[in-house]
Design an enzyme around this catalytic site. Structure first.
Site, PDB file in Angstrom:
ATOM      1  N   LYS A   1       0.845  -1.194   0.000  1.00 26.68           N
ATOM      2  CA  LYS A   1       0.000   0.000   0.000  1.00 26.68           C
ATOM      3  C   LYS A   1       0.881   1.244   0.000  1.00 26.68           C
ATOM      4  CE  LYS A   1       0.753   1.332   4.490  1.00 26.68           C
ATOM      5  NZ  LYS A   1       1.375   2.606   4.895  1.00 26.68           N
TER       6      LYS A   1
ATOM      7  N   PRO B   1       9.253  -4.328  -0.036  1.00 26.74           N
ATOM      8  CA  PRO B   1      10.326  -3.884   0.864  1.00 26.74           C
ATOM      9  C   PRO B   1       9.911  -3.956   2.333  1.00 26.74           C
ATOM     10  CG  PRO B   1      10.197  -2.435  -1.034  1.00 26.74           C
ATOM     11  CD  PRO B   1       9.022  -3.366  -1.134  1.00 26.74           C
TER      12      PRO B   1
ATOM     13  N   GLY C   1       4.091  -6.557   5.931  1.00 27.22           N
ATOM     14  CA  GLY C   1       3.784  -7.499   6.999  1.00 27.22           C
ATOM     15  C   GLY C   1       2.297  -7.567   7.289  1.00 27.22           C
TER      16      GLY C   1
ATOM     17  N   ASP D   1      -3.052  -1.673  10.443  1.00 27.62           N
ATOM     18  CA  ASP D   1      -3.205  -1.693   8.980  1.00 27.62           C
ATOM     19  C   ASP D   1      -3.778  -2.994   8.446  1.00 27.62           C
ATOM     20  OD1 ASP D   1      -2.263   0.844   8.593  1.00 27.62           O
ATOM     21  OD2 ASP D   1      -0.257   0.245   7.933  1.00 27.62           O
TER      22      ASP D   1
END
Length: 290
Positions: A13, A96, A104, A138
Site C-alpha cells: 500500500k 520492501p 507485513g 493496517d
C-alpha cells in the site's frame, strides 16, 4: 479440509495522505489517511497439514520469530477457530521490509483469509476483521484492499468510489525505519476536520495530486534521513506530478498520470542509486483472485 493448497498475492500500500488527528490513552495515534493498494505483491502459498506449523521464506530477508506477522496470524486463526490442524506456509517476499508499505500487515491479512478458506470458512468476515485489528492497525485494510479513507487508528475504512488511474515510481532506500520511533518523535500540532477536507477534494471532478499529497510523519523521518528530501526533489525533477514519503518511511514515491511518463522518470532515477526502484499501479484484485 476440502481445499488442500492455496496461493495468494498480498499487495503493498501507499499512503497518499496521512494526517495525525489525535493520540489515545493507549498510546495509539488517531489519523485520517488515504490508502491505496498497489500491484507490488508478496506471494503466499498454504498447504494444510495434520498438526504442526511450518514456515518457509524466500526473496527479501525477514526475521522469522514469534513477532513475525504471518506466524502470529496463523496462531490467532487456530486459537479463535478452535481447530487443531496445522499448515505449511511459504512466503515469497517482494514488498520492501520496514519501508512504510504495509507488507507485513498484508501478509497477515492474506494468511487469515487463506486459512479460513482452507478450513472451509469456520470464521465470519467480522471475526476475521477483529483478529486482523488485534494483529495491527493496517491489517483490516488488506482484507479487502481497495482505495480507502482510513480513520481511527486505521481500522475505520471507507472505500473511495472514484480513484484515478495512476502510476507510482517507488524508491526504497537501503535503511529501515521503526514506525514506533517515528510516532514517538512526532511533535506536530494536530489537524482538525481533515476528514472533511479529504472528502471535499475527492468529490471534485479531478484530483490535483500535487495539492493532495501530505504526510505528517515525513518531517520526522526526513529530519534524520536527509536523503528522503533529495529523492523527492529528484522525482519531481524527473516529471512526477507530486512526491511523498509513504507511512513512516523511508519509501518515497512519485505519482504519474501514465506508465510512459513513469518509465521515462525511472531511467532518470536509477543512476542516482538511492536504493530499490519499483514501478507500480493501482491494485484491482482481491487477495485470492488471479
Amino acid at each position: 479440509m476440502t481445499v488442500r493448497t492455496l496461493t495468494a498475492k498480498a499487495p503493498a500500500k501507499l499512503n497518499l495522505r496521512l494526517k495525525v488527528t489525535g493520540r489515545r490513552p493507549d498510546g495509539y495515534h488517531e489519523l485520517v489517511s488515504v490508502m491505496v493498494p498497489v500491484d507490488i505483491c508478496d506471494v503466499l502459498e498454504f498447504q494444510a497439514m495434520p498438526e504442526k506449523v511450518e514456515l518457509a521464506w524466500e526473496g527479501l530477508p525477514v526475521p522469522v520469530d514469534e513477532n513475525n506477522l504471518v506466524t502470529r496470524a496463523i496462531q490467532a486463526f487456530f486459537v479463535r477457530s478452535g481447530l487443531k490442524g496445522g499448515v505449511f506456509a511459504r512466503v515469497t517476499k517482494n514488498i520492501p521490509v520496514a519501508a512504510g508499505m504495509g507488507g507485513g500487515s498484508s501478509d497477515a491479512a492474506a494468511t487469515l483469509l487463506c486459512l479460513n478458506h482452507l478450513c472451509s470458512g469456520p470464521l465470519t468476515f467480522e471475526t476475521l476483521r477483529d483478529l486482523a485489528l488485534k494483529l495491527g492497525a493496517d491489517v483490516p485494510f488488506f482484507l479487502e484492499p481497495r482505495p480507502s479513507i482510513a480513520r481511527g487508528i486505521g481500522e475505520i475504512l471507507e472505500p473511495i468510489a472514484r480513484w484515478p488511474e495512476l502510476w507510482y515510481l517507488i524508491v526504497t532506500p537501503r535503511f529501515q525505519v521503526s514506525t514506533a520511533w517515528v510516532y514517538g518523535n512526532l511533535r506536530l500540532g494536530l489537524t482538525s476536520n481533515e476528514y472533511g477536507r479529504i472528502k471535499d477534494q475527492l468529490g471534485k471532478e479531478s484530483l490535483v495530486i500535487s495539492q493532495f499529497l501530505e504526510n505528517d510523519l515525513e518531517s520526522v523521518t526526513s529530519a534524520k534521513f536527509p536523503m528522503l528530501d533529495r529523492i523527492k526533489k529528484t522525482l519531481l525533477d524527473a516529471g512526477a506530478e507530486g512526491a511523498l514519503m509513504t507511512g513512516s518511511g523511508p519509501t518515497v514515491f512519485g505519482v504519474f498520470g501514465s506508465r510512459e511518463k513513469a518509465e521515462v522518470a525511472r531511467k532518470k532515477i536509477v543512476p542516482h542509486d538511492f536504493g530499490r526502484v519499483l514501478l507500480a499501479t493501482n491494485w484491482k484484485k482481491g487477495i485470492m483472485d488471479h
